[in-house]
Design a protein around this motif. Structure first.
Motif, PDB file in Angstrom:
ATOM      1  N   ARG A 390      31.745  25.242  39.178  1.00 14.03           N
ATOM      2  CA  ARG A 390      31.987  26.665  38.976  1.00 14.03           C
ATOM      3  C   ARG A 390      33.453  27.008  38.683  1.00 14.03           C
ATOM      4  O   ARG A 390      33.730  27.818  37.802  1.00 14.03           O
ATOM      5  N   ASN A 394      34.569  28.890  35.332  1.00 14.68           N
ATOM      6  CA  ASN A 394      35.284  30.168  35.376  1.00 14.68           C
ATOM      7  C   ASN A 394      36.542  30.134  34.511  1.00 14.68           C
ATOM      8  O   ASN A 394      36.900  31.133  33.872  1.00 14.68           O
ATOM      9  N   GLU A 398      37.321  32.598  31.360  1.00 15.05           N
ATOM     10  CA  GLU A 398      38.547  33.370  31.200  1.00 15.05           C
ATOM     11  C   GLU A 398      39.252  33.034  29.887  1.00 15.05           C
ATOM     12  O   GLU A 398      39.749  33.918  29.187  1.00 15.05           O
ATOM     13  N   ASN A 502      31.527  33.651  42.920  1.00 13.02           N
ATOM     14  CA  ASN A 502      32.008  33.830  41.548  1.00 13.02           C
ATOM     15  C   ASN A 502      30.896  34.111  40.543  1.00 13.02           C
ATOM     16  O   ASN A 502      31.070  33.909  39.358  1.00 13.02           O
ATOM     17  N   ALA A 505      31.656  36.570  37.803  1.00 12.80           N
ATOM     18  CA  ALA A 505      32.664  36.117  36.851  1.00 12.80           C
ATOM     19  C   ALA A 505      32.056  35.354  35.695  1.00 12.80           C
ATOM     20  O   ALA A 505      32.599  35.320  34.604  1.00 12.80           O
ATOM     21  N   THR A 506      30.905  34.728  35.934  1.00  9.17           N
ATOM     22  CA  THR A 506      30.256  33.956  34.876  1.00  9.17           C
ATOM     23  C   THR A 506      29.156  34.748  34.175  1.00  9.17           C
ATOM     24  O   THR A 506      28.399  34.197  33.405  1.00  9.17           O
TER      25      THR A 506
END
Length: 605
Positions: A390, A394, A398, A502, A505-506
């Motif tokens: 992960r 991430n 980004e 997270n 975030a994905t």
């Protein structure tokens, strides 16, 4: 196996299970008006007839309706009361069972049961056996009790209803014979058989009992069907060999050796979730057509009044096991040949180890997980690796936040380098879904669990109420069950383990919000399973705990985080291999899609 006519609540339950499994896949890419409360013991209504009842030249009741005698007819398992008026079963009391509130279990009581034959005479009159007073005579056939009831409609014609009851059996022989009926009956018209029964609440969970109360029947040489769960449901069939009025854990069944020519079977729903009455479940009616044979009627039939117990029904070898709803298609096969035999081996005092039922459910869960482990191991392994990957994913998200196509390409590449392709876990996870659906059908219909306690649950076939509410919440009920809460918490922790902080975030454009699903799935489990069998919630709770344990072992014992990351770095340092035709084509398609995406961005600017 029966046809697929699942009610919407069952569909919602299956959809919930599907949603939970789909989440993992995506991460890898519910007696007579309370039986009149405490009914006092009444004296026997009449003495058993030892001589024929005196009747006039015909047995048809006059406008001042003749009253019949009530005859007690019983064995070790069931008490019948049979009225000579219409030769009707007035009462059927099961001796060995009680309702959820400790009252006797009556399958027939008072005026809730009607059965008669209806035929036309040659002068255009309509005769009904319910209007006739029969003569009664008792005898013995070996150890079996025999009750013969005979009516004389007119001109020497006779109609006989003969009951024969074995000492320890819920099944009672029932024969219909006529003599001389062809002298008065219009044999060109078919004889109508009418059977009506009102269902009453016997379980704690009214929603659950009503859900599994329905009419089932066998027709056309072995096919079976049922009326379903509508407010009013009906089915027509030909060559009917049995009709079962199933009231969840107890059933009233009429079987015939000579199939009924045709029949209309109906059920009427007396209960709804918003209804204040909590006594009546469903009303059943059947109108079947009987055929004359040489101008007479000769039908060998049977009555079954007893438990909807798979083991009891199976021993008759009349396809009555289909009355127990094990599920359709592959789900029924899994229950019949795997889940039920294993559970019987664990829990049955006669055929198995006799382990207490709550412990047997836990052991069943362990066995199922062990059998599925080889199939699911790769899926669990992929999930654990995805957790390790992960941070890397991430970083990619980004880095390429403005280029979804490139982000997808790089994400797939790093997953492939770590041997954690989401697609590799899809098939194993899909293979376990039939087992989940089969168990969803098994626990609410397992008679063995009825009124069996475990920990705080006093009945594993019903909900495990820890306290009641002074109001009713739509879809949830007026009580709080603990096992669904524990199952929901375990699902939440499992999803948290495999998803992590997270998740958002994905999140990719066009994809479902997985963080929302992570909270919604346990909520659905909490609400929907609140009224279901506590044995089912116990299974899912234990199953989730086992899955969490497996994931922890894989993460902390089997998988070496440093080795996985080193494998990725090593793969990065290797020169790129020449791609195969399929890989090259896929890369080409993705490059073209990326180019089109960039072109569209330029045009927008």
């Amino acid at each position: 196996m029966e046809e697929n006519k699942t009610d919407w609540k069952s569909m919602l339950g299956l959809a919930l299970i599907f949603a939970i499994v789909a989440f993992m896949l995506f991460r890898n890419q519910d007696e007579t008006k309370e039986v009149e409360a405490a009914e006092t013991t009444t004296e026997k209504t009449s003495e058993v007839a030892t001589a024929p009842v005196i009747v006039t030249n015909d047995s048809i009741a006059t406008p001042v309706q003749a009253q019949g005698q009530v005859i007690e007819f019983n064995n070790e398992l069931i008490d019948f009361k049979i009225n000579t008026k219409g030769a009707l079963i007035d009462e059927a009391l099961l001796k060995n069972y009680k309702t959820y509130d400790s009252l006797p279990v009556y399958l027939v009581k008072g005026g809730d049961h009607k059965f008669d034959l209806e035929f036309m005479t040659k002068d255009g009159r309509k005769l009904r056996t319910r209007d006739m007073v029969f003569t009664a005579q008792e005898s013995m056939n070996g150890k079996n009790k025999v009750l013969s009831l005979t009516a004389n409609p007119a001109n020497g014609a006779s109609i006989e209803f003969r009951y024969e009851l074995q000492p320890t059996d819920y099944m009672m022989d029932f024969n219909i014979r006529t003599q001389g009926l062809s002298q008065i009956a219009d044999t060109s018209e078919e004889v109508a058989l009418n059977w009506e029964l009102q269902g009453y609440r016997r379980s704690k969970g009214m929603d659950n009992e009503s859900r599994y109360t329905e009419a089932k029947f066998e027709y056309d040489g072995g096919s079976d069907d049922y009326t379903g769960q509508g407010e009013q449901a009906e089915e027509e069939a030909e060559k009917i060999t049995y009709i079962a009025y199933k009231q969840h854990f107890f059933s009233s069944i009429l079987l015939t050796d000579t199939p009924f020519k045709s029949g209309l079977i109906q059920s009427y729903n007396n209960y709804s979730a918003n209804d204040e009455q909590t006594v009546l479940t469903k009303k059943f009616t059947t109108k079947a057509q009987l055929e004359y044979n040489g101008g007479e009627l000769a039908y060998n039939m049977d009555w079954y009044f007893g438990p909807t117990d798979y083991e009891i029904l199976t021993k008759y070898e009349r396809n009555l096991d289909e009355v127990v709803d094990l599920g359709w298609g592959i789900f029924g096969v899994i229950n019949e040949w795997a889940i039920r035999p294993l559970f019987t081996l664990l829990s049955s005092p006669e055929k198995g180890a006799g382990i207490p039922y709550g412990i047997a459910i836990i052991l069943l869960t362990v066995c199922v997980r062990l059998v599925l482990s080889p199939v699911l191991y790769k899926s669990y392994l992929t999930q654990a690796k995805m957790k390790i990957l992960r941070p890397e994913i991430n970083k990619i998200a980004e880095k390429y936040k403005d280029n979804a196509m490139k982000k997808q390409q790089e994400t797939m590449k790093i997953q492939s380098e770590a041997g954690a392709s989401p697609l590799s876990g899809c098939l194993p996870a899909l293979l376990q879904m039939p087992v989940f659906f089969a168990l969803f059908k098994f626990f609410p219909t397992a008679f063995e669990l009825r009124q069996k306690s475990f920990l705080w649950a006093d009945d594993l076939s019903s909900y495990d109420e820890i306290f009641s509410l002074p109001f009713k919440i739509p879809f949830y009920g007026d009580h709080v069950s603990l096992f669904p809460i524990l199952a929901s918490i375990s699902i939440f922790f499992y999803m948290q383990m495999t998803t992590g902080q997270n998740m958002q975030a994905t999140q990719q454009p066009g994809m479902p919000n997985m963080k929302f699903i992570m909270y919604l799935s346990p909520l659905f489990m909490l609400v929907f399973f609140n009224n279901y069998a506590s044995g089912l919630s116990l299974y899912y709770f234990v199953s989730n705990l086992i899955t969490i344990g497996i994931m922890l072992v894989i993460k902390h014992v089997i998988i070496d985080k440093d080795k996985v990351l080193a494998k990725i770095e090593k793969a990065k340092a290797k020169p790129k291999k020449k791609k195969g035709k399929f890989a090259s084509k896929m890369a080409e398609i993705m490059e073209q899609a990326q180019a089109q995406q960039e072109e569209q961005k330029k045009k927008k600017k």
